[in-house]
Design an enzyme around this catalytic site. Sequence first.
Site, PDB file in Angstrom:
ATOM      1  N   SER A   1      -6.045  10.564   8.908  1.00  0.00           N
ATOM      2  CA  SER A   1      -7.036  10.235   7.879  1.00  0.00           C
ATOM      3  C   SER A   1      -8.113  11.303   7.898  1.00  0.00           C
ATOM      4  O   SER A   1      -8.416  11.878   8.950  1.00  0.00           O
ATOM      5  CB  SER A   1      -7.674   8.875   8.163  1.00  0.00           C
ATOM      6  OG  SER A   1      -8.829   8.701   7.368  1.00  0.00           O
TER       7      SER A   1
ATOM      8  N   PRO B   1      -4.789  11.650   4.576  1.00  0.00           N
ATOM      9  CA  PRO B   1      -5.284  11.331   3.234  1.00  0.00           C
ATOM     10  C   PRO B   1      -6.795  11.106   3.220  1.00  0.00           C
ATOM     11  O   PRO B   1      -7.386  10.685   4.212  1.00  0.00           O
ATOM     12  CB  PRO B   1      -4.579  10.006   2.884  1.00  0.00           C
ATOM     13  CG  PRO B   1      -3.596   9.738   3.976  1.00  0.00           C
ATOM     14  CD  PRO B   1      -4.073  10.502   5.171  1.00  0.00           C
TER      15      PRO B   1
ATOM     16  N   LYS C   1      -7.149   8.106  14.669  1.00  0.00           N
ATOM     17  CA  LYS C   1      -6.565   9.108  13.776  1.00  0.00           C
ATOM     18  C   LYS C   1      -6.708  10.521  14.357  1.00  0.00           C
ATOM     19  O   LYS C   1      -5.818  11.360  14.177  1.00  0.00           O
ATOM     20  CB  LYS C   1      -7.206   9.020  12.384  1.00  0.00           C
ATOM     21  CG  LYS C   1      -6.873   7.719  11.641  1.00  0.00           C
ATOM     22  CD  LYS C   1      -5.380   7.457  11.535  1.00  0.00           C
ATOM     23  CE  LYS C   1      -5.041   6.388  10.497  1.00  0.00           C
ATOM     24  NZ  LYS C   1      -3.599   6.067  10.438  1.00  0.00           N
TER      25      LYS C   1
ATOM     26  N   GLY D   1       0.807  -1.222   0.000  1.00  0.00           N
ATOM     27  CA  GLY D   1       0.000   0.000   0.000  1.00  0.00           C
ATOM     28  C   GLY D   1       0.840   1.272   0.000  1.00  0.00           C
ATOM     29  O   GLY D   1       1.873   1.372  -0.671  1.00  0.00           O
TER      30      GLY D   1
ATOM     31  N   TYR E   1     -11.113   3.575  14.464  1.00  0.00           N
ATOM     32  CA  TYR E   1     -10.243   4.157  13.437  1.00  0.00           C
ATOM     33  C   TYR E   1     -10.294   5.688  13.515  1.00  0.00           C
ATOM     34  O   TYR E   1      -9.251   6.346  13.568  1.00  0.00           O
ATOM     35  CB  TYR E   1     -10.689   3.658  12.058  1.00  0.00           C
ATOM     36  CG  TYR E   1      -9.772   4.079  10.926  1.00  0.00           C
ATOM     37  CD1 TYR E   1      -8.430   3.730  10.938  1.00  0.00           C
ATOM     38  CD2 TYR E   1     -10.251   4.827   9.855  1.00  0.00           C
ATOM     39  CE1 TYR E   1      -7.580   4.113   9.902  1.00  0.00           C
ATOM     40  CE2 TYR E   1      -9.420   5.203   8.820  1.00  0.00           C
ATOM     41  CZ  TYR E   1      -8.083   4.851   8.852  1.00  0.00           C
ATOM     42  OH  TYR E   1      -7.241   5.231   7.825  1.00  0.00           O
TER      43      TYR E   1
HETATM   44  N1  NAD Z   1      -5.408   4.162   1.575  1.00  0.00           N
HETATM   45  C1  NAD Z   1      -6.232   5.093   2.017  1.00  0.00           C
HETATM   46  O1  NAD Z   1      -7.223   5.422   1.368  1.00  0.00           O
HETATM   47  C2  NAD Z   1      -5.963   5.783   3.332  1.00  0.00           C
HETATM   48  C3  NAD Z   1      -6.749   6.875   3.672  1.00  0.00           C
HETATM   49  C4  NAD Z   1      -6.519   7.538   4.870  1.00  0.00           C
HETATM   50  C5  NAD Z   1      -5.502   7.111   5.708  1.00  0.00           C
HETATM   51  N2  NAD Z   1      -4.772   6.037   5.357  1.00  0.00           N
HETATM   52  C6  NAD Z   1      -3.721   5.616   6.289  1.00  0.00           C
HETATM   53  O2  NAD Z   1      -2.511   5.453   5.577  1.00  0.00           O
HETATM   54  C7  NAD Z   1      -1.757   4.365   6.127  1.00  0.00           C
HETATM   55  C8  NAD Z   1      -1.455   3.328   5.054  1.00  0.00           C
HETATM   56  O3  NAD Z   1      -2.677   2.897   4.453  1.00  0.00           O
HETATM   57  P1  NAD Z   1      -2.702   1.740   3.348  1.00  0.00           P
HETATM   58  O4  NAD Z   1      -3.835   2.036   2.454  1.00  0.00           O
HETATM   59  O5  NAD Z   1      -1.353   1.558   2.772  1.00  0.00           O
HETATM   60  O6  NAD Z   1      -3.103   0.486   4.273  1.00  0.00           O
HETATM   61  P2  NAD Z   1      -2.686  -1.062   4.181  1.00  0.00           P
HETATM   62  O7  NAD Z   1      -3.634  -1.767   5.092  1.00  0.00           O
HETATM   63  O8  NAD Z   1      -2.634  -1.497   2.755  1.00  0.00           O
HETATM   64  O9  NAD Z   1      -1.210  -1.102   4.771  1.00  0.00           O
HETATM   65  C9  NAD Z   1      -0.957  -0.882   6.136  1.00  0.00           C
HETATM   66  C10 NAD Z   1       0.255  -1.676   6.533  1.00  0.00           C
HETATM   67  O10 NAD Z   1       0.492  -1.450   7.943  1.00  0.00           O
HETATM   68  C11 NAD Z   1       0.872  -2.686   8.511  1.00  0.00           C
HETATM   69  N3  NAD Z   1       0.568  -2.684   9.944  1.00  0.00           N
HETATM   70  C12 NAD Z   1      -0.619  -2.399  10.539  1.00  0.00           C
HETATM   71  N4  NAD Z   1      -0.511  -2.528  11.870  1.00  0.00           N
HETATM   72  C13 NAD Z   1       0.767  -2.900  12.130  1.00  0.00           C
HETATM   73  C14 NAD Z   1       1.490  -3.191  13.326  1.00  0.00           C
HETATM   74  N5  NAD Z   1       0.911  -3.170  14.534  1.00  0.00           N
HETATM   75  N6  NAD Z   1       2.789  -3.545  13.208  1.00  0.00           N
HETATM   76  C15 NAD Z   1       3.379  -3.608  12.000  1.00  0.00           C
HETATM   77  N7  NAD Z   1       2.762  -3.346  10.847  1.00  0.00           N
HETATM   78  C16 NAD Z   1       1.454  -2.985  10.913  1.00  0.00           C
HETATM   79  C17 NAD Z   1       0.065  -3.736   7.766  1.00  0.00           C
HETATM   80  O11 NAD Z   1       0.620  -5.025   7.877  1.00  0.00           O
HETATM   81  C18 NAD Z   1       0.090  -3.191   6.346  1.00  0.00           C
HETATM   82  O12 NAD Z   1       1.176  -3.693   5.603  1.00  0.00           O
HETATM   83  C19 NAD Z   1      -2.590   3.815   7.286  1.00  0.00           C
HETATM   84  O13 NAD Z   1      -2.174   4.416   8.487  1.00  0.00           O
HETATM   85  C20 NAD Z   1      -3.991   4.252   6.922  1.00  0.00           C
HETATM   86  O14 NAD Z   1      -4.839   4.352   8.050  1.00  0.00           O
HETATM   87  C21 NAD Z   1      -4.967   5.361   4.194  1.00  0.00           C
END
Ligand code: NAD
Length: 265
Positions: free
Chosen positions: A149, A198, A172, A19, A168
């Site tokens: 977020s 984001p 955040k 991601g 969540y």
């Molecule tokens: N993609 C979106 O639309 C979006 C929007 C707003 C915020 N975010 C934030 O951006 C960040 C990344 O999002 P993403 O879409 O890549 O999510 P994702 O779920 O694809 O990736 C998150 C990664 O964090 C790792 N992770 C979670 N908890 C963990 C822990 N305790 N120890 C080690 N690793 C851990 C997971 O294994 C995963 O690889 C997150 O914090 C998410 O909340 C994403």
Amino acid sequence: MTDSIVNERTAVVTGGAQGLGAAIASHLARDRFAVALLDMQEDALQRAKKSIESRFRDARVFAAAADLSRPEDVERVFQEIDSEFGRIDVLVNTAGGSGTVAVREIEDLPPDVWNTVIGNNLTSAFLCAKYAVPIMRRKGFGRVVNFSSAVANGLAGPSGTVGALLPYAASKAAVNGFTKQLAKDLGGSGITVNAISPGLILPAQGRVRATFDALPAEARAATEAAIPVGRTGTTDEIAAAVGYLVSEDAGFTSGAVLSVDGAAS
Ligand SMILES: NC(=O)c1ccc[n+]([C@@H]2O[C@H](COP(=O)([O-])OP(=O)(O)OC[C@H]3O[C@@H](n4cnc5c(N)ncnc54)[C@H](O)[C@@H]3O)[C@@H](O)[C@H]2O)c1
């Protein structure tokens, strides 16, 4: 910034297995940072490491599996990073997410899901900063970027890709407070602390992409229609915001929560 300085710079990216974290790490490697990837998913972590190494032949990439909500895991991996690189210039706390359990009503929310979501988003950011800051202090320079977020402001419409919405949003919103307080506490240290907030970003792979693609067509359309700019965001747009916040030029930007959300919040 000269090339030699850039070459020595080290960035730790949590959630780097997939991601946004994997995309941000790749951009930082392209910009000639040595990169340390941390994540709890060991196989995906190794794939992300290999992917960066195959794209950028000179890249220096370290990867370590850890549950970043656990103090003993975090202490161990930051000791390993310190032994490997001897410095940390940048910490990008991308690890987190709303989990795979889609819960909307408080009556249905198990306390262990609450604790896990808070641990993954908030406690992990605290612990990683706790162990990164002493290493940054040695050089009097550091850049911490946390991940908030748009959902931190609450969400009234469809849940879209969000799993457990309540913890969540709470985690955040707490990341925003953590960012602002730590920025003030580290004010004179040369270390800045900011957050990116984001909206919906659809990486090529990862949980959010898979969840979005599995939604019915009407739910996908309603989710996109709720974004004023009229589309979802890209990982490049998030990585560009990270690129600014970690730059030397951003030394007067600290305690900011930067929305990159198509005006969704
Ligand atoms: N993609 C979106 O639309 C979006 C929007 C707003 C915020 N975010 C934030 O951006 C960040 C990344 O999002 P993403 O879409 O890549 O999510 P994702 O779920 O694809 O990736 C998150 C990664 O964090 C790792 N992770 C979670 N908890 C963990 C822990 N305790 N120890 C080690 N690793 C851990 C997971 O294994 C995963 O690889 C997150 O914090 C998410 O909340 C994403």
